[in-house]
Design an enzyme around this catalytic site. Structure first.
Site, mmCIF file in Angstrom:
data_model
loop_
_atom_site.group_PDB
_atom_site.id
_atom_site.type_symbol
_atom_site.label_atom_id
_atom_site.label_comp_id
_atom_site.label_asym_id
_atom_site.label_seq_id
_atom_site.Cartn_x
_atom_site.Cartn_y
_atom_site.Cartn_z
ATOM 1 N N HIS A 1 0.814 -1.246 -0.075
ATOM 2 C CA HIS A 1 -0.081 0.068 -0.085
ATOM 3 C C HIS A 1 0.868 1.174 0.059
ATOM 4 C CE1 HIS A 1 -3.723 -2.004 1.550
ATOM 5 N NE2 HIS A 1 -3.489 -2.719 0.545
ATOM 6 N N GLU B 1 0.759 4.044 1.893
ATOM 7 C CA GLU B 1 1.318 4.463 2.916
ATOM 8 C C GLU B 1 2.570 3.779 3.507
ATOM 9 O OE1 GLU B 1 -3.357 4.187 3.223
ATOM 10 O OE2 GLU B 1 -1.821 3.182 2.384
ATOM 11 N N CYS C 1 -5.831 1.298 5.464
ATOM 12 C CA CYS C 1 -6.438 0.190 6.183
ATOM 13 C C CYS C 1 -5.804 0.031 7.500
ATOM 14 C CB CYS C 1 -6.157 -0.889 5.003
ATOM 15 S SG CYS C 1 -4.325 -1.459 5.089
ATOM 16 N N CYS D 1 -1.898 -0.453 7.457
ATOM 17 C CA CYS D 1 -1.318 0.493 7.329
ATOM 18 C C CYS D 1 -1.540 1.505 8.549
ATOM 19 C CB CYS D 1 -1.672 1.463 5.983
ATOM 20 S SG CYS D 1 -1.087 0.507 4.614
#
Length: 159
Positions: free
Chosen positions: A77, A79, A103, A106
Site C-alpha cells: 500500500h 502508506e 487500512c 497501514c
C-alpha cells in the site's frame, strides 16, 4: 504585490499524493501518500504497487478469484511504501497525506512510525471492519485524522 492564488500546504501535499497515485499500475485503485515534517518539508512519497523486484507483468492484478491469483497478498500500500521509502531520520510527529483512508495494516505502520496526523481524501471503505479498526487504533494512539476539503481548484500539469 504577492501572488494570491498560490497552493495552500494542504493543496500542495494532497496534490503530490494524488500525483504519486498516478504511478500505480493497479487498474482499479490508485492510491498515493506524501509524508511531511512538522515544518512542511516532504520526507517521503509512495503509491500502491508490487514489491521492488517483482515484475508488474508477472504479478496478478485481479480483485476476485483464488487468493494467490489476486493482487491482495502482494500489493504494498501507498502508506507503507511511503514509510519504507524514507531514506533517513525519524517520522516522529509527521503528517501523512493519503488519497484513500488507511487500512488497519497501514494504520499500525503509521502509528509505529510516529506519524501524528493523517489527512485523507476518500473514505469509501468507511463501513469495513479494517477501516473501523484503523479509526479505533488512531483514536487510542492519539493520531489525529482529518478529511481533506477538496475545492473547485483545478491544477493542470503539462508534460
Amino acid at each position: 504585490m504577492k501572488r494570491q492564488d498560490y497552493l495552500s500546504w494542504d493543496e500542495y501535499f494532497m496534490g503530490i499524493s494524488l500525483l504519486s497515485a498516478q504511478r500505480s499500475k493497479d487498474s482499479n485503485t490508485q492510491v498515493g501518500a506524501c509524508i511531511v515534517s512538522e515544518d512542511n518539508k516532504i520526507l517521503s512519497v509512495g503509491y500502491n504497487g508490487m514489491p521492488t523486484g517483482c515484475n508488474d507483468d508477472e504479478m496478478p492484478w485481479e480483485r476476485e478469484g483464488e487468493f494467490l491469483e489476486t493482487k491482495y497478498p502482494f500489493v504494498c500500500h501507498a502508506e507503507l511504501n511511503a514509510i519504507l521509502n524514507r531514506s533517513t531520520g525519524s517520522l516522529k510527529n509527521a503528517r501523512i497525506y493519503v488519497s484513500l483512508f488507511p487500512c488497519n495494516e497501514c494504520a499500525k505502520a503509521i502509528i509505529q512510525s510516529g506519524i501524528k496526523e493523517v489527512v485523507y481524501g476518500d473514505d469509501k471503505y468507511a463501513d469495513t471492519d479494517g477501516v473501523k479498526a484503523s479509526k479505533k487504533m488512531f483514536e487510542l494512539a492519539g493520531v489525529k485524522i482529518r478529511k481533506y476539503g477538496f475545492s473547485e481548484r483545478v491544477v493542470k500539469i503539462s508534460l
